[in-house]
Design an enzyme around this catalytic site. Structure first.
Site, mmCIF file in Angstrom:
data_model
loop_
_atom_site.group_PDB
_atom_site.id
_atom_site.type_symbol
_atom_site.label_atom_id
_atom_site.label_comp_id
_atom_site.label_asym_id
_atom_site.label_seq_id
_atom_site.Cartn_x
_atom_site.Cartn_y
_atom_site.Cartn_z
ATOM 1 N N ASN A 152 50.203 40.367 38.705
ATOM 2 C CA ASN A 152 49.197 39.756 37.851
ATOM 3 C C ASN A 152 48.751 38.424 38.439
ATOM 4 O O ASN A 152 49.342 37.927 39.390
ATOM 5 C CB ASN A 152 49.771 39.548 36.449
ATOM 6 C CG ASN A 152 50.001 40.860 35.748
ATOM 7 O OD1 ASN A 152 49.347 41.854 36.060
ATOM 8 N ND2 ASN A 152 50.932 40.874 34.811
ATOM 9 N N THR A 153 47.707 37.858 37.842
ATOM 10 C CA THR A 153 47.175 36.581 38.318
ATOM 11 C C THR A 153 48.264 35.509 38.328
ATOM 12 O O THR A 153 48.923 35.278 37.316
ATOM 13 C CB THR A 153 46.023 36.127 37.395
ATOM 14 O OG1 THR A 153 45.155 37.219 37.183
ATOM 15 C CG2 THR A 153 45.257 34.976 38.013
ATOM 16 N N GLN A 154 48.437 34.894 39.487
ATOM 17 C CA GLN A 154 49.407 33.809 39.613
ATOM 18 C C GLN A 154 48.717 32.456 39.595
ATOM 19 O O GLN A 154 49.312 31.446 39.285
ATOM 20 C CB GLN A 154 50.179 33.939 40.932
ATOM 21 C CG GLN A 154 50.847 35.275 41.116
ATOM 22 C CD GLN A 154 52.011 35.454 40.167
ATOM 23 O OE1 GLN A 154 52.908 34.623 40.101
ATOM 24 N NE2 GLN A 154 51.992 36.545 39.412
#
Lengths: 265, 233
Positions: A33-35
């Site tokens: 997922n978006t970090q």
């Protein structure tokens, strides 16, 4: 027979080609997922005044410290009386833009009262966005944004904030990102408490917002001179000003700033 | 052996372009006891005649609340009405939870309509055997809708469905000009009760068989049953 598949061998290389090792060396994560945000938009600033709300955001999409895109519109109109101002990740913003557009189409379909009584009100849009933001953070896959919803509802100004954590709050003056540090104190000089809204007219509010945009351009390295400003007035409706520029700057103070770069303090 | 070759399912048209199953469903409404709906510029009211299977049994519920601003009365198959009212409740809750918004009566009508129409277009299903009168008060004021199993939705000032409902309808048509201007909800209810009297055969209205509901500005959907209906008898 040996039932262990590993001992069965592989199809011959002559016939099927060599084994593709990129499969074996694939990412150790099944999904990521978006970090962190990639292309980012900086502050959105906004305030209420006696007849409505005013909101502004610059037109920059930054790639780290590179000022990569200078034509990003971060104020999204929804219906006739709402503006959604978005800072943070631009691709997530574009996703939100799509959702809001779908929402409007869905609301206007088969709706005889779409233009007035059953139009999308700012509070409906805000409730939806805050639900969405909290749902995404609960899936550990947040939309990396801080959002301000501004509008006029029942002839009263509406202003609320929601961010990637699903945290929400409201105030007569609101700003995201750097603006929350640099612009809020300037905005609060004009509107410090709820009662001050009544004594603030559009002219004063607009002047305050323009002044704050200037200060943000002075001090925020990831900001641009070009910006958009929207006014939602209970009489005039939505006034959207695009392609504005920070004016009347004075950079005289800059030569006295010390403590960075190659200077000796 | 069969009366009709074209009434076995909902997906086959008769050569004259009719769907008999849908028409039979419309007939099922007329088997149910009468219910009347009417609205003024301020309120919307439902009045219903409840039936009991025999003297010892209780009366069948006729009015169902869906939300603080929305409710309905039914004529026909009560279990089908429960399916539809549960669906409306879900949609009301969704609207409240996700948008902090009251489900508009028009939207509720379209949702019911779409749901009912689907049944008439796939093999193996059947249309709902129930007619509904939906009342609600939303941002655009009070509304009354009549729902039919065919998927039709009509918005009306006054309507009646169920057994011998024509009497009530005729009465409402006659007094339409007067009741649309009524400000007091109790006066509007009286018109509704008078309308339902026009559809009675042997029975008389009692506290046991009369059910009333009203909704309006500053008046959440309220059902009056039992002793509460005595003032209107």
């Amino acid at each position: 027979m040996n039932h262990d598949p590993f001992s069965w061998g592989r199809p011959s290389d002559e016939t099927y080609g060599t084994y593709n090792n990129t499969i074996a060396s694939a990412s150790p994560f099944p999904k990521m997922n978006t970090q962190q945000p990639i292309i980012t938009g900086t502050s959105v600033i906004s305030m209420k005044y006696n007849n409505g709300v005013i909101i502004a955001a610059d037109n920059l999409g930054a790639y780290g410290s590179l000022l990569r895109f200078n034509d990003v519109e971060r104020l999204i109109p929804v219906g006739k009386r709402t503006i959604v101002g978005v800072s943070g990740d631009v691709s997530d913003m574009q996703h939100i833009e799509q959702i809001l557009s779908d929402l409007e189409i869905e609301n206007n379909y088969d709706n005889s009262y779409a233009d007035d009584e059953e139009t999308l009100k700012p509070s409906y849009i805000f409730e939806y966005l805050s639900t969405l933001m909290y749902q995404r953070r609960s899936k550990m896959n947040p939309l990396w944004n801080a959002i301000i919803v501004a509008g006029v509802e029942d002839d009263k100004p509406f202003l609320k904030y929601v961010n990637l954590l699903g945290v929400t709050y409201s105030s007569p003056t609101l700003a995201t990102g750097f603006g929350a540090h640099l612009a809020i104190p300037l905005l609060r000089r004009v509107i410090d408490r709820e009662e001050d809204i009544e004594s603030t007219n559009l002219e004063l509010a607009e002047k305050t917002i323009l002044e704050s945009m200037k200060v943000l351009y002075y001090r925020d390295a990831h900001s641009s001179r070009k910006f958009s400003l929207a006014i939602i007035d209970k009489e005039q409706g939505l006034v959207f000003k695009k392609g504005l520029q920070v004016e009347n700057m004075s950079w005289k103070f800059a030569k006295d700033i010390k403590g960075y770069g190659t200077q000796k303090v | 052996m069969f009366r009709n070759n074209y009434d076995g399912d909902t997906v086959t048209f008769s050569p004259t372009g009719r769907l008999f199953q849908v028409e039979y469903a419309l007939e099922a409404i007329k088997q149910g006891s009468v219910t009347v709906g009417l609205r003024s510029s301020k309120h919307a009211v439902l009045v219903a005649l409840k039936r009991n299977a025999d003297e010892l049994s209780s009366y069948q519920k006729k009015i169902i609340k869906c939300d603080e601003h929305l409710g309905l009365s039914l004529a026909g198959l009560a279990p089908d009405a429960r399916v539809l009212s549960t669906y409306l409740r879900q949609q009301c809750n969704y609207s409240k939870l996700v948008f902090n918004r009251k489900l508009s009566v028009e939207k509720a009508g379209h949702l019911l309509s779409d749901k009912a129409q689907k049944n008439t277009q796939s093999y193996g299903g059947r249309p709902y055997g129930v007619g509904l009168l939906v009342v609600g008060y939303d941002n655009s004021g009070p509304h009354l809708l009549e729902f039919q199993p065919s998927g039709n939705i009509l918005e009306l000032y006054g309507s009646a469905i169920g057994a011998r409902s024509q009497g009530s309808k005729t009465y409402l048509e006659r007094v339409l000009k007067d009741f649309t201007e009524i400000e007091d909800v109790n006066e509007l209810i009286k018109v509704g009760v008078e309308a339902i009297r026009q559809s009675l055969k042997d029975e008389t209205l009692t506290v046991d068989n009369l059910s009333i509901a009203a909704v309006g500005k500053d008046l959440p959907f309220t059902v009056y049953d039992g002793e509460l209906v005595r003032p209107f008898l």
